[in-house]
Motif scaffolding. Structure first.
Motif, mmCIF file in Angstrom:
data_model
loop_
_atom_site.group_PDB
_atom_site.id
_atom_site.type_symbol
_atom_site.label_atom_id
_atom_site.label_comp_id
_atom_site.label_asym_id
_atom_site.label_seq_id
_atom_site.Cartn_x
_atom_site.Cartn_y
_atom_site.Cartn_z
ATOM 1 N N UNK A 184 0.879 -37.702 20.080
ATOM 2 C CA UNK A 184 -0.003 -36.635 19.580
ATOM 3 C C UNK A 184 -1.341 -36.610 20.317
ATOM 4 N N UNK A 185 -1.970 -35.475 20.296
ATOM 5 C CA UNK A 185 -3.303 -35.312 20.870
ATOM 6 C C UNK A 185 -4.337 -35.611 19.789
ATOM 7 N N UNK A 186 -5.029 -36.727 19.927
ATOM 8 C CA UNK A 186 -6.014 -37.130 18.909
ATOM 9 C C UNK A 186 -7.447 -36.936 19.400
ATOM 10 N N UNK A 187 -7.629 -36.139 20.438
ATOM 11 C CA UNK A 187 -8.967 -35.988 21.021
ATOM 12 C C UNK A 187 -9.963 -35.339 20.070
ATOM 13 N N UNK A 188 -9.474 -34.593 19.088
ATOM 14 C CA UNK A 188 -10.376 -33.881 18.176
ATOM 15 C C UNK A 188 -10.271 -34.346 16.727
ATOM 16 N N UNK A 240 -21.982 -35.563 13.217
ATOM 17 C CA UNK A 240 -23.336 -35.224 13.650
ATOM 18 C C UNK A 240 -23.773 -36.073 14.848
ATOM 19 N N UNK A 241 -23.310 -37.321 14.900
ATOM 20 C CA UNK A 241 -23.638 -38.194 16.033
ATOM 21 C C UNK A 241 -23.035 -37.652 17.322
ATOM 22 N N UNK A 251 -18.601 -38.462 24.532
ATOM 23 C CA UNK A 251 -18.147 -39.359 23.464
ATOM 24 C C UNK A 251 -17.190 -38.612 22.524
ATOM 25 N N UNK A 252 -16.095 -39.249 22.214
ATOM 26 C CA UNK A 252 -15.141 -38.692 21.255
ATOM 27 C C UNK A 252 -15.285 -39.402 19.911
ATOM 28 N N UNK A 253 -14.836 -38.705 18.879
ATOM 29 C CA UNK A 253 -14.930 -39.278 17.541
ATOM 30 C C UNK A 253 -14.189 -40.614 17.452
ATOM 31 N N UNK A 312 -22.142 -34.580 17.897
ATOM 32 C CA UNK A 312 -22.827 -33.318 18.195
ATOM 33 C C UNK A 312 -24.166 -33.575 18.886
ATOM 34 N N UNK A 313 -24.923 -34.549 18.394
ATOM 35 C CA UNK A 313 -26.214 -34.886 19.003
ATOM 36 C C UNK A 313 -26.014 -35.476 20.406
ATOM 37 N N UNK A 314 -24.978 -36.300 20.570
ATOM 38 C CA UNK A 314 -24.726 -36.915 21.879
ATOM 39 C C UNK A 314 -24.497 -35.858 22.953
ATOM 40 N N UNK A 315 -23.888 -34.742 22.572
ATOM 41 C CA UNK A 315 -23.613 -33.673 23.538
ATOM 42 C C UNK A 315 -24.884 -32.973 24.008
#
Length: 398
Positions: free
Chosen positions: A261-265, A348-349, A365-367, A351-354
């Motif tokens: 599976x694609x777990x990137x998101x 939120x982390x 960074x991925x979740x 999102x801020x990293x981006x």
């Protein structure tokens, strides 16, 4: 289930939205400044790439096929709980919950001389006595003899007996469900769910959502959700963990016998470690929440303490290993709100990293990598290991 599960097309968004709503309703705050302080700290920047690769899924076992490997990973994920018993486990074995569960699964792998303990039928043979034997833990407590003064007798009981009962109940129940549905083991079911996800072509529903939905609906021990104030909180930590474990174990294989599976998101796998660490690091702020005033005294957020935690680890800290401290005990409602807050904080982390420019890797960074860093850094640093963790027993979800 006492409440409806989300549809596959909304599963990941329901995890995220229910978590954010639960955090907001509890008046738990997360500031952009606190997140940026973490992301720019030496503790994060120096360790992230190394520590986020420490997933604990390297298994010193020889498998006869990828399906056997998948079965072991699936059972390991099914049993990935027991965090509330961390202190008595350390006292008894010198290891925490995850390491004890790993050793239990290893023992199941090599210990079924007459019966394959990793099969659906074998799982049903794992009664409390057999689980305690495989884990090598003492499930007896000494009590005074009711008729003879000065004499004590051993009696089943205590926290490790509670844990053994939980583990046995999950294994037996899951084995019964698998056998009734015609699956030889959990890996066979997981492989079929992966294939169903890969075949799915409906818009807005990813392969991983179909896989997670199938897993959660079929096996009660993966149905990690709870009602607080009439609203569901969806976490599904072990199901998300299994999906990502499959990508770690099989993602680099050119043609595995089942889809990966694609777990990137996918969101983070929120247990008790993530909220505990994020509270200690000042990212999750409980000070305005009426539900958590009683446990604030257990959290030291002094400037000196935060400065120490955000600094790069020193060799003295690295070698100074001591037993873990008991953290504040919480209720079921409280732990689900805390886990929801951690899940939302990680959103939120990322999102801020981006938004940041330095270092170059931080935008990507991925979740899942953030989850692995938080979980692993809590064990990697001696000063982090000493931080108390929110604790709840009698649950099979974390």
């Amino acid at each position: 289930m006492a409440h409806p599960l989300p549809e596959p097309s909304t599963l990941l968004s329901s995890i995220r939205s229910s978590s954010r709503l639960a955090r907001q309703n509890a008046n738990i705050t997360i500031s952009s400044q606190a997140i940026e302080r973490l992301l720019k700290s030496p503790a994060f920047l120096v360790s992230f790439e190394r520590v986020s690769a420490q997933h604990g899924l390297a298994l010193p076992l020889k498998f006869s096929s990828p399906l056997d490997d998948l079965n072991v990973i699936s059972i390991l994920s099914l049993l990935n709980f027991g965090s509330g018993y961390r202190i008595p486990l350390h006292a008894e074995t010198g290891r925490g919950a995850w390491d004890n569960i790993r050793l239990l699964v290893f023992a199941m792998f090599i210990g079924g001389s007459e019966e394959d303990l990793l099969s659906a039928q074998g799982m049903q043979q794992l009664n409390e006595a057999k689980v305690a034997e495989l884990m090598r833990v003492n499930v007896y407590i000494e009590k005074p003899h009711k008729d003879i003064p000065g004499v004590t007798v051993g009696e089943l009981g205590g926290p490790l007996y509670e844990l053994v009962k939980l583990i046995s109940s999950v294994l037996v129940e899951t084995g019964q469900l698998l056998q009734k549905a015609g699956y030889p083991n959990l890996g066979a079911f997981v492989a079929e769910a992966l294939k169903e996800g890969a075949r799915h072509t409906k818009p807005r529903t990813s392969d991983v959502q179909v896989f997670l939905d199938r897993l959660i609906r079929f096996i009660p021990a993966f149905q990690d959700c709870h009602i607080v104030d009439g609203r569901p909180i969806y976490i599904f930590k072990k199901a998300l963990f299994l999906a990502h474990a499959i990508t770690i174990r099989f993602g680099s294989i050119s043609s595995p016998s089942f889809p990966v599976p694609d777990t990137s998101l996918v969101p983070v796998f929120a247990d008790n470690v993530l909220p505990s660490l994020l509270v200690h690091l000042g990212v999750i702020d409980l000070s305005s929440s009426p539900s958590f005033q009683s446990i604030l005294q257990d959290v030291n957020l002094s400037p000196d303490k935060l400065q120490s935690l955000f600094s790069e680890m020193s060799p003295e800290l690295e070698s100074n290993v001591s037993p873990p401290n008991e953290g504040p005990a919480v209720t079921m409602d409280q732990i689900y709100i805390l886990r929801a807050a951690a899940l939302d904080a990680c959103e939120m982390i990322v999102e801020k990293a981006r938004e940041l420019d330095e270092p170059s890797w931080i935008k990507d960074i991925r979740y899942t990598a953030l989850d692995m860093w938080l979980w692993s850094i809590a064990k990697d640093r001696a000063d982090y290991r000493r931080l108390g963790r929110f604790s709840l027993r009698d649950t099979v979800f974390f």
